[in-house]
Design a protein around this motif. Structure first.
Motif, mmCIF file in Angstrom:
data_model
loop_
_atom_site.group_PDB
_atom_site.id
_atom_site.type_symbol
_atom_site.label_atom_id
_atom_site.label_comp_id
_atom_site.label_asym_id
_atom_site.label_seq_id
_atom_site.Cartn_x
_atom_site.Cartn_y
_atom_site.Cartn_z
ATOM 1 N N SER A 142 -32.157 20.289 36.361
ATOM 2 C CA SER A 142 -33.235 19.411 35.903
ATOM 3 C C SER A 142 -33.029 18.831 34.511
ATOM 4 O O SER A 142 -33.628 17.823 34.161
ATOM 5 N N ARG A 152 -39.022 17.027 29.427
ATOM 6 C CA ARG A 152 -39.701 17.142 30.720
ATOM 7 C C ARG A 152 -40.230 18.559 30.863
ATOM 8 O O ARG A 152 -39.660 19.517 30.325
ATOM 9 N N VAL A 196 -42.987 21.071 33.679
ATOM 10 C CA VAL A 196 -43.738 21.105 34.925
ATOM 11 C C VAL A 196 -44.852 22.125 34.807
ATOM 12 O O VAL A 196 -44.735 23.120 34.071
ATOM 13 N N ARG A 242 -41.330 13.262 30.747
ATOM 14 C CA ARG A 242 -41.728 13.209 32.153
ATOM 15 C C ARG A 242 -42.617 14.410 32.438
ATOM 16 O O ARG A 242 -42.211 15.562 32.300
ATOM 17 N N ARG A 270 -44.498 16.614 34.946
ATOM 18 C CA ARG A 270 -44.366 16.937 36.368
ATOM 19 C C ARG A 270 -45.367 18.002 36.776
ATOM 20 O O ARG A 270 -45.755 18.851 35.983
ATOM 21 N N SER A 275 -46.101 20.930 39.839
ATOM 22 C CA SER A 275 -45.614 21.702 40.971
ATOM 23 C C SER A 275 -46.703 21.698 42.035
ATOM 24 O O SER A 275 -47.843 22.101 41.776
ATOM 25 N N GLY A 286 -43.756 13.103 37.744
ATOM 26 C CA GLY A 286 -42.902 13.705 38.750
ATOM 27 C C GLY A 286 -43.593 14.860 39.450
ATOM 28 O O GLY A 286 -44.615 15.370 38.977
ATOM 29 N N PHE A 287 -43.030 15.255 40.588
ATOM 30 C CA PHE A 287 -43.557 16.386 41.349
ATOM 31 C C PHE A 287 -42.406 17.280 41.797
ATOM 32 O O PHE A 287 -41.373 16.784 42.259
ATOM 33 N N THR A 295 -40.765 10.789 40.412
ATOM 34 C CA THR A 295 -39.613 11.591 40.831
ATOM 35 C C THR A 295 -40.084 12.783 41.654
ATOM 36 O O THR A 295 -41.187 13.309 41.450
ATOM 37 N N GLU A 310 -38.597 16.606 43.120
ATOM 38 C CA GLU A 310 -37.578 17.650 43.138
ATOM 39 C C GLU A 310 -37.954 18.603 44.263
ATOM 40 O O GLU A 310 -39.088 19.091 44.308
#
Length: 342
Positions: A80, A171, A173, A192, A194, A196, A231-232, A267, A269
Motif C-alpha cells: 500500500s 494514506r 484506513v 487518501r 480510506r 475498511s 478509497g476502500f 481506489t 484494495e
C-alpha cells in the motif's frame, strides 16, 4: 456514529510528560476520572489485569499507553505504501480475525506518541532522501488512528504536514466514523482517506466494537465532500455459501449511498481472508466460540514475504473472487481503480 473511546486506565512514560501533549493528556484524563499509572517503557507495560486470555485481551483493549516514539527507522509497507508512519499502535476494535492479535501480545493495549513533530521531521528526511520521486506513507499499518484522534490531534497534524509536501503523500484506513475534526484540514489532495468495509454479515459477526457498514459509508461521503481522495479496503473477503450475494449487496449499498459526482477515482484494495497457525491458536483462545472459517484442509499453504507461511484460499477460488470483484466494481464504479488483490 462512534461512541468516543474512553480508556479504563492510562499509562504514561515519565518522559512523555516533558512534552506539551503528554502534560495535556495527563490533565485531561485526570479530569475525566480515568485511572492514571506510570510505566518505564511503552513496550513493557505491567499492571493490566486479566487472568484468562479473554480477560487479558479485553482489558488490553481498554488500556491506553502514552509514550515517546524512540525508533525513527520506519518499516516498509508493501503493497500500500513505501513506509509505515508510526502515529498509533493497536485500536479499541475487537475484530476476531485481526492479525494484530498475534503480534501485539496477550494484552493488545493502544499506544500513542507525544513526539509527533519529531516523527514528521523524520518523514521529511525520508521524502528528501527519495527526491525527486514521490514517497508514500501509510498511517494505519498496525492501528486505526481515528478512535484516539479526539485526544492527540496527531492525524490532523499529519494530514496538514503532507499537504505542504511537494513529494510526500499520506494514506490511512479506518473502520470508525468520527471524522468531523478532519474535514477542514488543509490536505491539498495529498492524503487518501480510506475506509475498511465488509458485508453487513461479516461486520456483525466478526467486527465487534466498530460502526456498521452504512455508518462507515455515510462517513465516507463526508470525507469525499471535503475533497479528500477516497478509497476502500474490502477485507478480509470471506468465501461462503452466499458470499457473492452478500458482497453484491455491500457494493450496491456503497454505490447507492455515495453520490455519483463523488465516485471519481475511488481506489479499492481487495484482501482475501488468510491466517497463520499462530493466529489460529491465539484467536481460538481469545474467541473460543468463534465462527471464523480456519479449516486448514480447505486452504492452500503459502509462504509470505516475511518468512512465515499462511493459509489462503486455493488458486481456483482466488481467481473466482478476483473475477467477481473486478467485474462488480468496474460495473458499479466505472471511474475507480483497483490497486491490488491479494
Amino acid at each position: 456514529m462512534d461512541r468516543s473511546f474512553v480508556p479504563k486506565r492510562v499509562f504514561f512514560e515519565p518522559d512523555a510528560l516533558e512534552y506539551p501533549l503528554g502534560e495535556e493528556l495527563k490533565k485531561r484524563f485526570s479530569q475525566m476520572g480515568v485511572e492514571i499509572k506510570y510505566t518505564s517503557s511503552h513496550n513493557r507495560v505491567i499492571g493490566i489485569p486479566g487472568s484468562t486470555p479473554q480477560e487479558a485481551y479485553m482489558e488490553g483493549k481498554r488500556t491506553l499507553v502514552v509514550g515517546i516514539r524512540r525508533s525513527m527507522d520506519f518499516q516498509t509497507c508493501k503493497p500500500s505504501a513505501h513506509y509505515q508512519l508510526p502515529l498509533v499502535t493497536s485500536c479499541p476494535g475487537k475484530c476476531q480475525y485481526c492479525y494484530l492479535a498475534t503480534n501485539l501480545g496477550k494484552k493488545p493495549y493502544i499506544r500513542v506518541y507525544v513526539n509527533i513533530e519529531e516523527i514528521l521531521e523524520r518523514a521529511a528526511k525520508y521524502i528528501e532522501k527519495h527526491s525527486p520521486e514521490v514517497t508514500v506513507f501509510e498511517g494505519a499499518a498496525t492501528s486505526d488512528p481515528i478512535p484516539v484522534e479526539i485526544y492527540t490531534g496527531a492525524l490532523k497534524k499529519t494530514i496538514e504536514f503532507f499537504g505542504r509536501q511537494r513529494l510526500g503523500k499520506f494514506r490511512f484506513v479506518t473502520k470508525y466514523t468520527a471524522v468531523d475534526s478532519l474535514l477542514d484540514a488543509a490536505h491539498n489532495n495529498h492524503t487518501r482517506f480510506r475506509f475498511s468495509i465488509n458485508s453487513a454479515e461479516v461486520i456483525k459477526k466478526f467486527e465487534q466494537g466498530t460502526p456498521r457498514m452504512l455508518q462507515r459509508i455515510k462517513a465516507a461521503e463526508k470525507v469525499a465532500r471535503a475533497g479528500y481522495p477516497l478509497g476502500f479496503i474490502i477485507g478480509p473477503i470471506f468465501v461462503h455459501s452466499s458470499w457473492q450475494e452478500s458482497y453484491t449487496e455491500m457494493l450496491t449499498s456503497l454505490a447507492k449511498n455515495l453520490p455519483d459526482h463523488l465516485q471519481h477515482e475511488i481506489t479499492f484494495e481487495l484482501i482475501t481472508h488468510r491466517f497463520t497457525k499462530r493466529a489460529k491458536d491465539v484467536i481460538g483462545r481469545v474467541f473460543p466460540n468463534t465462527d471464523l472459517d480456519m479449516d486448514e484442509e480447505t486452504r492452500t499453504y503459502k509462504y509470505g514475504q516475511f518468512g512465515y507461511g499462511k493459509y489462503i484460499y486455493p488458486k481456483e477460488t482466488m481467481q473466482e473472487v478476483k473475477d467477481f470483484f473486478t467485474a462488480s466494481i468496474n460495473e458499479k464504479f466505472p471511474f475507480s481503480r483497483i490497486e491490488y488483490f491479494v
